[in-house]
Every structure is written in structure tokens, then in C-alpha cells.
Design a protein around this motif. Structure first.
Motif, PDB file in Angstrom:
ATOM      1  N   TYR A  21     -47.385 -27.169  54.344  1.00  0.00           N
ATOM      2  CA  TYR A  21     -48.044 -27.089  53.038  1.00  0.00           C
ATOM      3  C   TYR A  21     -47.073 -27.402  51.916  1.00  0.00           C
ATOM      4  CZ  TYR A  21     -50.269 -25.129  48.919  1.00  0.00           C
ATOM      5  OH  TYR A  21     -50.776 -24.956  47.655  1.00  0.00           O
ATOM      6  N   PHE A  22     -45.884 -26.778  51.983  1.00  0.00           N
ATOM      7  CA  PHE A  22     -44.908 -27.009  50.916  1.00  0.00           C
ATOM      8  C   PHE A  22     -44.383 -28.448  50.941  1.00  0.00           C
ATOM      9  CE2 PHE A  22     -44.656 -22.330  50.993  1.00  0.00           C
ATOM     10  CZ  PHE A  22     -44.757 -22.075  49.640  1.00  0.00           C
ATOM     11  N   LEU A  23     -44.212 -29.001  52.150  1.00  0.00           N
ATOM     12  CA  LEU A  23     -43.778 -30.400  52.228  1.00  0.00           C
ATOM     13  C   LEU A  23     -44.838 -31.331  51.656  1.00  0.00           C
ATOM     14  CD1 LEU A  23     -42.130 -30.519  55.786  1.00  0.00           C
ATOM     15  CD2 LEU A  23     -40.970 -30.657  53.568  1.00  0.00           C
ATOM     16  N   ALA A  24     -46.121 -31.071  52.001  1.00  0.00           N
ATOM     17  CA  ALA A  24     -47.206 -31.903  51.476  1.00  0.00           C
ATOM     18  C   ALA A  24     -47.315 -31.773  49.968  1.00  0.00           C
ATOM     19  CB  ALA A  24     -48.524 -31.511  52.147  1.00  0.00           C
ATOM     20  N   ARG A  25     -47.166 -30.537  49.478  1.00  0.00           N
ATOM     21  CA  ARG A  25     -47.242 -30.337  48.026  1.00  0.00           C
ATOM     22  C   ARG A  25     -46.099 -31.041  47.324  1.00  0.00           C
ATOM     23  NH1 ARG A  25     -47.039 -24.460  45.161  1.00  0.00           N
ATOM     24  NH2 ARG A  25     -44.832 -24.714  45.674  1.00  0.00           N
ATOM     25  N   GLY A  26     -44.897 -30.968  47.926  1.00  0.00           N
ATOM     26  CA  GLY A  26     -43.755 -31.658  47.325  1.00  0.00           C
ATOM     27  C   GLY A  26     -43.916 -33.166  47.359  1.00  0.00           C
ATOM     28  N   ALA A  27     -44.449 -33.677  48.503  1.00  0.00           N
ATOM     29  CA  ALA A  27     -44.624 -35.123  48.622  1.00  0.00           C
ATOM     30  C   ALA A  27     -45.678 -35.641  47.665  1.00  0.00           C
ATOM     31  CB  ALA A  27     -44.995 -35.474  50.064  1.00  0.00           C
ATOM     32  N   LEU A  28     -46.711 -34.821  47.400  1.00  0.00           N
ATOM     33  CA  LEU A  28     -47.810 -35.249  46.531  1.00  0.00           C
ATOM     34  C   LEU A  28     -47.614 -34.839  45.075  1.00  0.00           C
ATOM     35  CD1 LEU A  28     -50.830 -34.498  48.889  1.00  0.00           C
ATOM     36  CD2 LEU A  28     -49.872 -36.721  48.312  1.00  0.00           C
ATOM     37  N   GLN A  29     -46.491 -34.193  44.777  1.00  0.00           N
ATOM     38  CA  GLN A  29     -46.234 -33.810  43.395  1.00  0.00           C
ATOM     39  C   GLN A  29     -46.232 -35.025  42.462  1.00  0.00           C
ATOM     40  OE1 GLN A  29     -46.005 -30.531  42.654  1.00  0.00           O
ATOM     41  NE2 GLN A  29     -46.092 -31.094  40.486  1.00  0.00           N
ATOM     42  N   PRO A  30     -45.602 -36.149  42.868  1.00  0.00           N
ATOM     43  CA  PRO A  30     -45.678 -37.336  42.005  1.00  0.00           C
ATOM     44  C   PRO A  30     -47.107 -37.835  41.808  1.00  0.00           C
ATOM     45  CG  PRO A  30     -43.906 -37.574  43.607  1.00  0.00           C
ATOM     46  CD  PRO A  30     -44.690 -36.364  44.011  1.00  0.00           C
ATOM     47  N   LEU A  43     -47.995 -45.846  32.971  1.00  0.00           N
ATOM     48  CA  LEU A  43     -47.420 -44.841  33.868  1.00  0.00           C
ATOM     49  C   LEU A  43     -45.922 -45.066  34.021  1.00  0.00           C
ATOM     50  CD1 LEU A  43     -50.081 -44.752  36.729  1.00  0.00           C
ATOM     51  CD2 LEU A  43     -50.008 -43.410  34.636  1.00  0.00           C
ATOM     52  N   ALA A  44     -45.197 -43.958  34.156  1.00  0.00           N
ATOM     53  CA  ALA A  44     -43.752 -44.053  34.352  1.00  0.00           C
ATOM     54  C   ALA A  44     -43.455 -44.521  35.776  1.00  0.00           C
ATOM     55  CB  ALA A  44     -43.093 -42.694  34.103  1.00  0.00           C
ATOM     56  N   VAL A  45     -42.550 -45.462  35.916  1.00  0.00           N
ATOM     57  CA  VAL A  45     -42.126 -45.977  37.229  1.00  0.00           C
ATOM     58  C   VAL A  45     -40.669 -45.577  37.433  1.00  0.00           C
ATOM     59  CG1 VAL A  45     -41.843 -48.011  38.665  1.00  0.00           C
ATOM     60  CG2 VAL A  45     -43.731 -47.909  37.030  1.00  0.00           C
ATOM     61  N   LYS A  46     -40.404 -44.804  38.507  1.00  0.00           N
ATOM     62  CA  LYS A  46     -39.062 -44.267  38.720  1.00  0.00           C
ATOM     63  C   LYS A  46     -38.105 -45.229  39.421  1.00  0.00           C
ATOM     64  CE  LYS A  46     -40.332 -39.381  38.726  1.00  0.00           C
ATOM     65  NZ  LYS A  46     -40.223 -38.089  39.445  1.00  0.00           N
ATOM     66  N   LYS A  47     -38.603 -46.400  39.807  1.00  0.00           N
ATOM     67  CA  LYS A  47     -37.768 -47.413  40.454  1.00  0.00           C
ATOM     68  C   LYS A  47     -37.151 -46.923  41.758  1.00  0.00           C
ATOM     69  CE  LYS A  47     -38.474 -50.346  37.118  1.00  0.00           C
ATOM     70  NZ  LYS A  47     -39.351 -51.522  37.345  1.00  0.00           N
ATOM     71  N   GLU A  48     -37.911 -46.105  42.502  1.00  0.00           N
ATOM     72  CA  GLU A  48     -37.435 -45.650  43.804  1.00  0.00           C
ATOM     73  C   GLU A  48     -37.943 -46.559  44.926  1.00  0.00           C
ATOM     74  OE1 GLU A  48     -38.567 -41.608  44.243  1.00  0.00           O
ATOM     75  OE2 GLU A  48     -37.228 -40.890  42.657  1.00  0.00           O
ATOM     76  N   HIS A  49     -38.721 -47.571  44.562  1.00  0.00           N
ATOM     77  CA  HIS A  49     -39.209 -48.588  45.495  1.00  0.00           C
ATOM     78  C   HIS A  49     -40.006 -47.984  46.650  1.00  0.00           C
ATOM     79  CE1 HIS A  49     -36.699 -51.376  43.283  1.00  0.00           C
ATOM     80  NE2 HIS A  49     -35.646 -50.620  43.514  1.00  0.00           N
ATOM     81  N   ASP A  50     -40.800 -46.971  46.335  1.00  0.00           N
ATOM     82  CA  ASP A  50     -41.661 -46.383  47.350  1.00  0.00           C
ATOM     83  C   ASP A  50     -43.127 -46.699  47.028  1.00  0.00           C
ATOM     84  OD1 ASP A  50     -42.137 -44.808  45.172  1.00  0.00           O
ATOM     85  OD2 ASP A  50     -41.264 -42.981  46.004  1.00  0.00           O
ATOM     86  N   GLU A  51     -44.040 -46.132  47.843  1.00  0.00           N
ATOM     87  CA  GLU A  51     -45.462 -46.432  47.670  1.00  0.00           C
ATOM     88  C   GLU A  51     -45.987 -45.938  46.332  1.00  0.00           C
ATOM     89  OE1 GLU A  51     -44.056 -45.231  50.283  1.00  0.00           O
ATOM     90  OE2 GLU A  51     -44.573 -46.500  52.009  1.00  0.00           O
ATOM     91  N   LEU A  52     -45.439 -44.826  45.829  1.00  0.00           N
ATOM     92  CA  LEU A  52     -45.903 -44.304  44.550  1.00  0.00           C
ATOM     93  C   LEU A  52     -45.491 -45.219  43.402  1.00  0.00           C
ATOM     94  CD1 LEU A  52     -45.212 -40.508  45.094  1.00  0.00           C
ATOM     95  CD2 LEU A  52     -47.394 -41.702  45.149  1.00  0.00           C
ATOM     96  N   ASP A  53     -44.318 -45.830  43.519  1.00  0.00           N
ATOM     97  CA  ASP A  53     -43.914 -46.825  42.517  1.00  0.00           C
ATOM     98  C   ASP A  53     -44.865 -48.018  42.556  1.00  0.00           C
ATOM     99  OD1 ASP A  53     -41.886 -45.445  41.390  1.00  0.00           O
ATOM    100  OD2 ASP A  53     -40.259 -46.499  42.388  1.00  0.00           O
ATOM    101  N   GLU A  54     -45.226 -48.447  43.767  1.00  0.00           N
ATOM    102  CA  GLU A  54     -46.169 -49.553  43.895  1.00  0.00           C
ATOM    103  C   GLU A  54     -47.523 -49.186  43.288  1.00  0.00           C
ATOM    104  OE1 GLU A  54     -46.449 -50.667  47.972  1.00  0.00           O
ATOM    105  OE2 GLU A  54     -44.349 -51.278  48.136  1.00  0.00           O
ATOM    106  N   LEU A  55     -47.951 -47.930  43.515  1.00  0.00           N
ATOM    107  CA  LEU A  55     -49.217 -47.472  42.931  1.00  0.00           C
ATOM    108  C   LEU A  55     -49.150 -47.490  41.414  1.00  0.00           C
ATOM    109  CD1 LEU A  55     -52.027 -46.179  43.183  1.00  0.00           C
ATOM    110  CD2 LEU A  55     -50.894 -43.949  43.339  1.00  0.00           C
TER     111      LEU A  55
END
Length: 456
Positions: A174-183, A203-215
């Protein structure tokens, strides 16, 4: 159900399956080890007792007494010794007889040398034992109480570990999912405040080159398109409201003047109707220009395109100009001979490109004393180039920077009719086709519009 809860359940479920398999494998491996170990113990006990009996070191009654006494406290091994002819030589407790030996069992033992089997909850063995050159059949059976007790303890421990492990993993998941979905929650909060009044927010883009940045980047690109679409709509509505007011007012005035007097001559009515018709035509041209301007703001991917020859488009545009203006003159000049048709073939929308070319030809003719336009076609490695030139009054340097502003009309526009839409529309059409348009002009010498469009 929220995604974090779904992820927690899926993570816990997947972990539970893997954890259950591990626990089951441990239990089955332990049971297999217990079974093999006890069969070995039975073999050792059977050989020991058979050796004591056959060597006459301990008499049968003493051995049977020891078996009965021990059986009250421990899971004692019951041993029997037979000849290969199925004659009983010794038995720890024939009245109990766990294995209940039969001739078939003796024959199988002679054939296979050693057997391992179960009699209910008891484990048993049957084997050939040679003593002083003579073969005997020995059987032994017992209940592995100690082994089963250890196995039950292990099972209890595994169940406790399985349950506690799942609880810990569920909480951790639960805590891992909450942390992963915090962004994602941050993105939702940022998107929630965006409306038609602040479409410029991104939207702010953190330039971490992950799926959330792509979103975030994809959503920002969508906002760019929406903002552009809203701006185009606002501009179109504003332009329509602003520009239609004047011709409609003029038309209304003409008609109101016609109603001021009941008695008018036919010539007076003719003048009024002529003026009203001119206002209506002006209104029609304005509406057509506004609609074309709106079309030029479309996404190029949504416009029907095809491969078009520039020379054919220019000929069609020239025909349209001359048909509408009998006193205009348009000359087409080919600077180069195109051996490859692809050098003067572009991908685009025929309707829009004709509008752009007509506007440029008419602009040349309007602002030149001889009402003419010279159109030159040439090409290079990547682009086809079309020049629209006149020998007219020219455009000042200050006005060159404003010529593509919607509804802007320069100082020299008083000598011609127009709405100030044509050049804006032309620029947008050229840009829509990945081209560029530039202007070269000198007062009193004339103006040249240079259009560059990529050929295929």
C-alpha cells in the motif's frame, strides 16, 4: 476503487501466490525428507534386530518383551523375520502384526530385493537380508510420531509466517503504491485547476524520463492544441463580431434611407439597391475570408491532402483572378525546366493553396498601376519557390512588419477595397504547408512575395 488500492490488492495477491508456492514447496520437501529418513531408520532397526536374533545374542522372548515395553512410551519398530519360503522365524508382536505379511509380499520382496510402502499411517519396509550365506526376508513397520510432530510444528510455523508475511507485504504494498502514485495525485491536482480561463497553465515536468514525465509532456501538448483551438475560436468570433458590424450597418442604413420617403423615382431606387448590393457583396467576401481564415487554423493532419503540381495550381489561380477581374494581368514565368515533376510537386490541400496564390496575385494587381502580377516558379534541392512580383507603389518598412496582422490595412489601402484578411490568411496557409513566406518591397519600386514550400 482507486488505483493504489487495486495495485495493493494485485501486489498482495501475486505475492500471496508466490509465497504460498514457496511455503508448499518447503512443506512438501520436509515431508519427503521425513519419509526417506524414516525408511532408512526402519532399515537400520530391521537389520539390527534380525542380526541379534539370527546370531542368538538375544533370545526371541527378551526381544519381544523389550518391544512391548517400549511400545507403551515410544513408536517402537515392529520387526519380523521370514525365510524365503514364507516360514516365520521371529515376530515382535504377531498379535498386532502391522504389515500382515503374505506370500505375495514375500515373492515381491525376493524379486525386487527391497520394498517401501505404507500400511495406513504406518510406514513399512520389506527386504532381503543375507546372514552366513542364507537369505532371509525381513519386514519392519512403525509410526513416525516424532517426524510427524516436527512436520506439524513446521506447518504451524509456515502458516504463521504466511499470514504475517501477507499482512506485512499488504501494508508495504500500500505504501509503495501510494508513493509511486504520489506524482499522479500531483498531476491530478494540477489538472484540476486548469479551465478555459487559464489554458496557458502547464504541468511541471521533472525531467526524470519516466512514464509520468511522458504523461505530463503529452498532456502539455494537448493543452497547447486546446489553447490554440480556443484562441482561434475566440479570434474568429471576435473578428466576426468586429468586422461584420460595419457592412451590416451600411446595409441597414441604405435600406432605412429607402424607407424615409414614400415617393421615390426609379433612378433613386436603383441607386439605393445598387449600394445595398455592393454592401451585400462586401459582406459576402468578408464572410468567405473569415471562413477561409478559420480553415487555415486547422491541424494539418486533419486536412485532406494530396500531391499537387504547383504549375497547375498557379494556372487555376490565375484563371480565377482573371475571371473575377477583367482588367488584371497575370504572367507565369518558369525559370527552370523541371525534368523531374517531383521538383514542382508538393503535398497539400488544393483549395487552400489556390486561395493563397489568388490573394498574392490580386495583391500585386491591386497595388500596381498596370494591374499586373509576374509569377516566377523555380526549385532547389528541397523547396519549390514561387515569386509574386509587381511594379507598384511598394510598402514601407514600418508596414512590412504589420502586413500579416489580421484586419490590418496600410496607408496605401485607401485606393483599394478589402477587409485586411487576405495576407493573414495567405501566411497561415503557407505555414500550414510547412512553408515560409517573405516580403521584399521598396517604396515606388514594387513588392515581391517569395513563397517556399517543400516539394516531394
Amino acid at each position: 476503487m482507486k488505483i493504489r488500492h487495486k495495485l495493493t490488492l494485485r501486489y498482495t495477491g501475486a505475492t500471496a501466490i508466490v509465497f504460498s508456492l514457496v511455503v508448499l514447496v518447503v512443506y512438501l520437501f520436509s515431508e519427503h525428507s521425513r519419509e526417506k529418513e524414516f525408511f532408512r531408520d526402519l532399515t537400520r532397526e530391521a537389520v539390527t534386530k534380525a542380526n541379534l536374533f539370527l546370531s542368538d545374542r538375544v533370545d526371541a522372548k527378551t526381544m519381544q518383551s523389550i518391544y512391548r515395553n517400549n511400545r507403551q512410551f515410544i513408536d517402537e519398530v515392529e520387526v519380523a523375520v521370514y525365510t524365503t519360503g514364507f516360514k516365520l522365524l521371529y515376530h515382535d508382536a504377531q498379535e498386532i502384526d502391522i504389515i500382515k505379511e503374505t506370500p505375495e509380499l514375500i515373492k515381491n520382496t525376493i524379486r525386487k530385493k527391497e520394498l517401501e510402502f505404507y500400511e495406513g499411517n504406518y510406514q513399512g519396509i520389506a527386504m532381503i537380508y543375507s546372514y552366513e550365506g542364507i537369505d532371509y526376508v525381513i519386514t519392519a513397520a512403525a509410526y513416525d510420531g516424532y517426524g510427524y510432530a516436527k512436520l506439524n510444528s513446521l506447518a504451524t510455523l509456515l502458516i504463521i509466517l504466511w499470514l504475517s508475511g501477507l499482512v506485512i507485504l499488504a501494508i508495504l504494498g500500500y505504501f509503495l503504491a501510494r508513493g509511486a502514485l504520489q506524482p499522479v495525485s500531483r498531476i491530478v491536482d494540477e489538472v484540476d485547476v486548469i479551465s478555459e480561463s487559464n489554458l496557458d497553465t502547464r504541468l511541471a515536468v521533472k525531467k526524470e524520463h519516466d512514464e509520468l514525465d511522458e504523461l505530463s509532456e503529452t498532456f502539455n501538448q494537448m493543452l497547447d492544441r486546446l489553447e490554440k483551438s480556443f484562441d482561434n475560436q475566440k479570434m474568429f468570433i471576435s473578428n466576426v463580431a468586429h468586422e461584420l458590424r460595419t457592412p451590416l450597418a451600411a446595409l441597414s442604413t441604405e435600406l432605412e434611407v429607402a424607407l424615409l420617403r414614400e415617393q421615390r423615382t426609379g433612378e433613386e431606387y436603383k441607386v439605393i439597391i445598387t449600394n445595398a448590393l455592393d454592401d451585400a457583396k462586401s459582406l459576402k467576401h468578408l464572410i468567405t475570408g473569415l471562413l477561409d481564415l478559420a480553415k487555415a487554423n486547422y491541424d494539418f493532419s486533419r486536412i485532406v491532402t494530396e500531391e499537387l503540381r504547383l504549375d497547375e495550381l498557379l494556372l487555376d489561380a490565375r484563371e480565377m483572378v482573371l475571371k473575377a477581374n477583367k482588367n488584371y494581368s497575370v504572367d507565369l514565368i518558369f525559370d527552370q525546366n523541371a525534368e523531374d515533376d517531383s521538383m514542382i510537386t508538393v503535398r497539400g490541400n488544393a483549395y487552400l493553396l489556390k486561395i493563397a496564390f489568388v490573394n498574392l496575385m490580386e495583391n500585386n494587381c491591386k497595388f500596381s498601376d498596370n494591374k499586373s502580377s509576374d509569377v516566377q516558379i523555380s526549385f532547389f534541392e528541397k523547396n519549390a519557390i514561387v515569386r509574386f512580383s509587381d511594379a507598384g507603389i511598394g510598402i514601407s518598412k514600418e508596414e512590412l512588419e504589420k502586413i500579416f496582422i489580421p484586419f490590418y490595412r496600410g496607408k496605401n489601402s485607401t485606393r483599394t477595397k478589402g477587409q485586411g484578411i487576405g495576407m493573414t490568411l495567405t501566411q497561415r496557409i503557407i505555414i500550414l504547408h510547412n512553408g515560409i513566406i517573405t516580403i521584399h518591397s521598396h517604396i515606388g519600386e514594387g513588392t515581391t512575395f517569395v513563397v517556399e514550400i517543400p516539394h516531394i
